[in-house]
Design an enzyme around this catalytic site. Sequence first.
Site: not given
Length: 713
Positions: A142, A122
């Site tokens: 995740e 990210e």
Amino acid sequence: MRRSAETAGSPIARSEIITARYRIDDTVAVITLDNPPVNGLGYDTRAGVASGIDRALADPEVRAVVITGAGRMFSAGADIREFNTPKAKAEPRLHSLIRFIEDSVKPVIAAIGGGCMGGGLELVLGCHFRVAAKDAPIALPEVKLGLLPGAGGTQRLPRAVGIEPALNMIVSGASVRAAELAGTALFDELTDGDPLPAALAFARKVADENRPRKRLRDIVINDPNAEGFLQFARNTVGAASKGYPAPLKCVDAVAAAVAKPFEEGLRIEREFFDELVQSPESRALRHAFFAERAASRIPGIAEDASARAIERVAVIGAGTMGGGIAMCFASAGLPVTILEMKQEPLDKGLATIRRNYEASVKRGKLPAAAAEQAIARFSPTLSFDALAGSDLVIEAVFEDMQVKQDVFRKLDAVAKSGAILATNTSTLDLDKIAAITRRPQDVIGMHFFSPANVMKLLEVVRGAKTADDVLTTVMRIAKTIGKTAVVSRVCDGFIGNRMVEQYLRQAMFLLEEGATPAQVDQALERFGMAMGPFRMSDLAGNDVGWYIRKRRYVEKPNLVYSKIADRLCELGRFGQKTGLGWYRYQAGRRDALPDPDVDALITEYRKEHGFAPRKIGADEIVERCIYALVNEGAQLLDEGIALRASDIDVVYLAGYGFPRYRGGPMFYADTIGLYNVVRSMRRFAANPHGDPGFWRPAPLLAKLASENKTFNG
Ligand SMILES: NC(=O)c1ccc[n+]([C@@H]2O[C@H](COP(=O)([O-])OP(=O)(O)OC[C@H]3O[C@@H](n4cnc5c(N)ncnc54)[C@H](O)[C@@H]3O)[C@@H](O)[C@H]2O)c1
């Protein structure tokens, strides 16, 4: 203060330990994430990167910034050591940091040399340009913790690589090599080796050309197939994830990247993230993640304690287990001597090993060359003398104390000093095996599960005299061969099988009272078990349990067992291997087909014993079977057989198909509340059926329940 010698940089984080370094390389600022072992984006690292950006912006000499990672990783994302601490939420949070980077008026280039995962990816998605090594693993894992990427990953990745590849990565959490995403907006350049020199050259070029900074957020996804694909994804993901919420939320978040403006998409992503963090599934998955890490820590033994060198391994017995165990080591690159009593079982064992490798090649799981290399690592022998050079010897002969002691006596005579002598016994007393040798400190249990080359779980059995460095060595070698190792003290059945015996006893009582095998299996499979108890017994072989029960009838005559399973075994219905068990099996198939003969057998049994069958609900089935596990687990903790409740959870997740999103039996009991578990147990005890002692809460369970506490603290 730790400072890498490789670069003389100045500290940028006001911290004891510098986890992000800053240096200038001829008008380009280089910020190096340096937070071993995986460059996790903990508070100090985030603050370090932020102040590095500020410093670069303030320095008129600096024209561009490169962010890279020290060591093998770029970054694995959040620093798990900070989970549930105030630092995790301290500013600059990852969101803010990515915004600083994205808003930087000087171009920021990521140089990705190794793993770039989760928050690490990210962060990189917030940079203006990206240069990566072709083989760098890239992932947003995740979802494996029941979450979704919460720092813009679901919004920027689809803009970078397109909806389908992005969604596949986000929903599966699987990692891909950077080269697989070549040609997308994710990478501006791919390199064969270290990407840093290329990234520096790229940075200079961008500065020289005054090239506009590219922000992924500015890309508008214009895919005419988007709606159709997202609908398809919703259907398939919904069916596969069985109501477990994270994967579907991933789809919805990616849908927002398509349909909504960027800021709105970010807001939706954040909302979903906050929701998922609170979900029981995510809590359970995070528990499982930490439980697996905790399992390798042994109180009283330092994590960096010295271990013995293991370069040559030997396995005694080339049967079902020995063959599989030997494969684990050969596949990991270790030479393996394999010993049998006679030529015929030796040849047979090796032929099976070869067949297993060939099957993996056929299924595309293993390159043919790797299989050949593994097979070449085997040295078959009939002579104990050939074991003299082995550093670790694992015995997997018949489950018979006399036979095992005889093997260990011979082993003691030939094994070199310091060699580790391990047994794969499932039920026998390790200390009695160790006592036959002159070196009980070198003896340990390595309880593999069948098929040993496939099953993840390894129970490492610590005998009364096992030396600490022997235990440390075996825990480390377990990692080398890709196993999840849990320490158990010596007892009959160790952690996993001792608990499963109570689970199966309870499942049988349910049959007596009115349930069918299929009802019990379905209830537990709906709960999430990979396989219900009866399908599991048919797979493992009903004769295994029969053998144990016959022993129990002598050892513990007061323990109540349903005799239905014995009836089944008397008919030779041993399960899949005989085509008949609790179910029927067609030749070559594994589907469990309900069998009217079994129903008749159960009905007959009930009649003989005067049981009036009643309808039993799925909830009762699940509670009785799972609480049977929980109570025995508590007993194991009381006795010090298991080190911690979370270890028991790991055993059940890795070895018994317990649903990961429920965290393991002990964690599950915590979520129900131990007070409630004990109350249900009292209710079951009032049922006149079965062993009255069965539902007596283990002292630890009773104590924790009365204090309103949990197993997992
Ligand atoms: N099968 C399982 O699911 C399982 C799971 C975990 C542990 N175990 C344990 O693993 C051990 C082996 O079980 P298995 O299922 O592989 O049995 P198996 O019968 O398939 O294999 C045992 C092998 O050992 C060989 N053997 C016997 N005595 C020997 C000796 N003195 N020297 C050399 N070789 C000898 C036999 O020829 C045979 O090939 C047992 O202790 C068992 O309890 C089995």
